[in-house]
Design an enzyme around this catalytic site. Structure first.
Site, short mmCIF file in Angstrom:
data_model
loop_
_atom_site.label_atom_id
_atom_site.label_comp_id
_atom_site.label_asym_id
_atom_site.label_seq_id
_atom_site.Cartn_x
_atom_site.Cartn_y
_atom_site.Cartn_z
N ASP A 31 0.82 -1.22 0.00
CA ASP A 31 0.00 0.00 0.00
C ASP A 31 0.86 1.27 0.00
OD1 ASP A 31 -2.12 -1.83 0.44
OD2 ASP A 31 -1.93 -1.62 2.61
N GLU A 197 -11.29 -0.36 -3.72
CA GLU A 197 -10.50 0.22 -2.63
C GLU A 197 -9.27 0.92 -3.21
OE1 GLU A 197 -9.30 -3.08 -0.14
OE2 GLU A 197 -8.04 -3.95 -1.72
O1 FUB Z 1 -3.12 -3.69 3.31
C1 FUB Z 1 -4.42 -3.89 3.79
C2 FUB Z 1 -5.43 -3.59 2.73
O2 FUB Z 1 -5.18 -4.40 1.59
C3 FUB Z 1 -5.40 -2.19 2.19
O3 FUB Z 1 -5.99 -1.25 3.03
C4 FUB Z 1 -6.09 -2.40 0.90
O4 FUB Z 1 -6.01 -1.32 0.01
C5 FUB Z 1 -5.42 -3.65 0.40
O5 FUB Z 1 -4.19 -3.37 -0.21
#
Ligand code: FUB
Length: 309
Positions: A31, A197
Site C-alpha cells: 500500500d 479500494e
Molecule cells: O493492506 C491492507 C489492505 O489491503 C489495504 O488497506 C487495501 O487497500 C489492500 O491493499
C-alpha cells in the site's frame, strides 16, 4: 520515545538498492503512498509482518530516496496501534501530507476508523492528534457497506484539502485549514466504475485523476483503474485500466511526479513467492513495494503500465 525514533533513524537506516523490483526487500511492505517533500521522495507503506497470516499490521516505516535507485528505511515513523489508545488493530494503507510547517499522517484502523497523526518532520515521530478518530464508519454522512479504510489526502492549488476514503463507495470530506477537522457534508464520488479500494488522487494538466483498485466483483483479479474529472469532487469519467493484476491478490498504488518523471508505486507478492515457491494463502499478507514509470498520452490519458522486474 522521540529519542528512540531519532536514534533508530540515524544509526541503522537499512538501505535497499532498487536496481530491480521489489524496491523494498528488508521487510514486507504494501500500500505505498509516495510523497515528495522538498527534494526527497518519501514512501509511506503499510508494514506486512514476516509471519502475517492476515492483515495484522501495527506500525509504519518511512523510506526515502533522492535518486529513485536507493531507498533507505528511516525506521518506524509511527507505531500506530501501540501509540493510539482508541485503535486496536489493522494499521492499513496510510497517506501523508505537508501543511503550514507540519506533516499530517492519515491512517485507517480497526476497519472502521480513520485517524490523523501529526509530526514536525516527514520522518516522524507521528502522534495521534485528536485522541479519537477523525472520521468513522458511523460518522454522519458516511456510506460504507464494507471496510472503512484507505485514506488519500489531496491539497488543491487553491489550498482546499480533501480526504478521500472508503471501500465499495468513495467518500470524501473537505478538510479544514487545521487538517485535523473537516466540514460537512460528506461527498460521495461518482463515476469510478467497479470501485473497490485503494483510492489515489493526483492532478495533471489541470485535471483530477482518481485511480483505484477495482476488486474482484466482475470475475477478474483486481486491477488499478482510473477516472478523470474537472473538479476534485467529480463527476468523474471512467478511463480504463492502468495496472494489471499482481501476485498478491490485493492491488494498491500511488502516482507521483518526481524530478520531472511520473512514477507508479504498487505492491505484489513476488518476493515472498520467490523465497517460498510453495507459497499458499499467506502470500497475500507478505507483500513488497515496487515502482515503475507511468506515461501519459498526448490527450492526457494514461498508458497501461509495463511492470518490470
Ligand atoms: O493492506 C491492507 C489492505 O489491503 C489495504 O488497506 C487495501 O487497500 C489492500 O491493499
Amino acid at each position: 520515545m522521540k529519542k528512540l525514533y531519532l536514534l533508530t533513524a540515524l544509526i541503522c537506516p537499512a538501505i535497499c538498492f532498487a536496481q530491480h523490483n521489489p524496491i523494498i526487500h528488508t521487510q514486507y511492505s504494501a500500500d505505498p503512498s509516495a510523497r515528495v517533500f522538498g527534494d526527497t521522495l518519501y514512501l509511506y507503506p503499510s508494514h506486512d509482518r514476516d509471519d502475517s497470516k492476515t492483515f495484522d499490521m501495527i506500525d509504519y516505516h518511512v523510506y526515502t530516496t533522492t535518486d529513485m535507485k536507493t531507498f533507505t528505511d528511516r525506521g518506524v515513523c509511527f507505531d500506530a496501534i501501540n501509540d493510539t489508545p482508541w485503535a486496536k488493530a489493522y494499521a492499513w494503507a496510510p497517506d501523508c501530507i505537508y501543511r503550514n510547517g507540519k506533516y499530517y499522517f492519515y491512517y485507517p484502523t480497526d476497519k472502521k476508523h480513520i485517524g490523523v497523526a501529526v509530526a514536525n518532520s516527514p520522518l516522524g515521530p507521528f502522534h495521534d492528534a485528536l485522541g479519537k478518530p477523525l472520521v468513522s464508519i458511523d460518522s454522519k454522512g458516511i456510506i460504507c457497506n464494507r471496510d472503512f479504510i484507505d485514506p488519500c489526502v489531496f491539497i488543491d492549488d487553491d489550498g482546499q484539502a480533501y480526504l478521500f476514503m472508503g471501500q465499495n463507495t468513495i467518500c470524501c470530506v473537505k478538510l479544514n485549514e487545521d487538517m485535523i477537522s473537516y466540514s460537512e457534508p460528506v461527498h460521495i464520488i461518482e463515476g469510478c466504475d467497479e470501485f473497490f479500494e485503494a483510492i489515489w488522487m493526483h492532478k495533471y494538466n489541470g485535471k483530477y485523476y482518481l485511480s483505484y483498485s477495482n476488486g474482484t466483483q466482475n470475475g477478474h483479479q483486481p486491477q488499478i483503474a482510473y477516472a478523470i474529472a474537472d473538479n476534485p469532487l467529480g463527476p468523474y469519467k471512467y478511463q480504463g485500466v492502468i495496472l494489471d493484476p499482481v501476485s498478491s491478490g490485493t492491488n494498491h498504488h500511488s502516482i507521483v511526479e518526481y524530478k520531472g518523471k511520473w512514477w507508479i508505486f504498487y505492491h505484489n507478492s513476488d518476493l515472498y513467492i520467490s523465497r517460498n515457491p510453495q507459497a499458499g494463502k499467506e502470500k497475500g499478507f507478505r507483500r513488497s513495494v515496487c515502482v515503475d514509470r507511468l506515461h501519459y498520452r498526448k490527450d492526457g490519458t494514461i498508458k497501461k503500465v509495463r511492470m518490470t522486474k
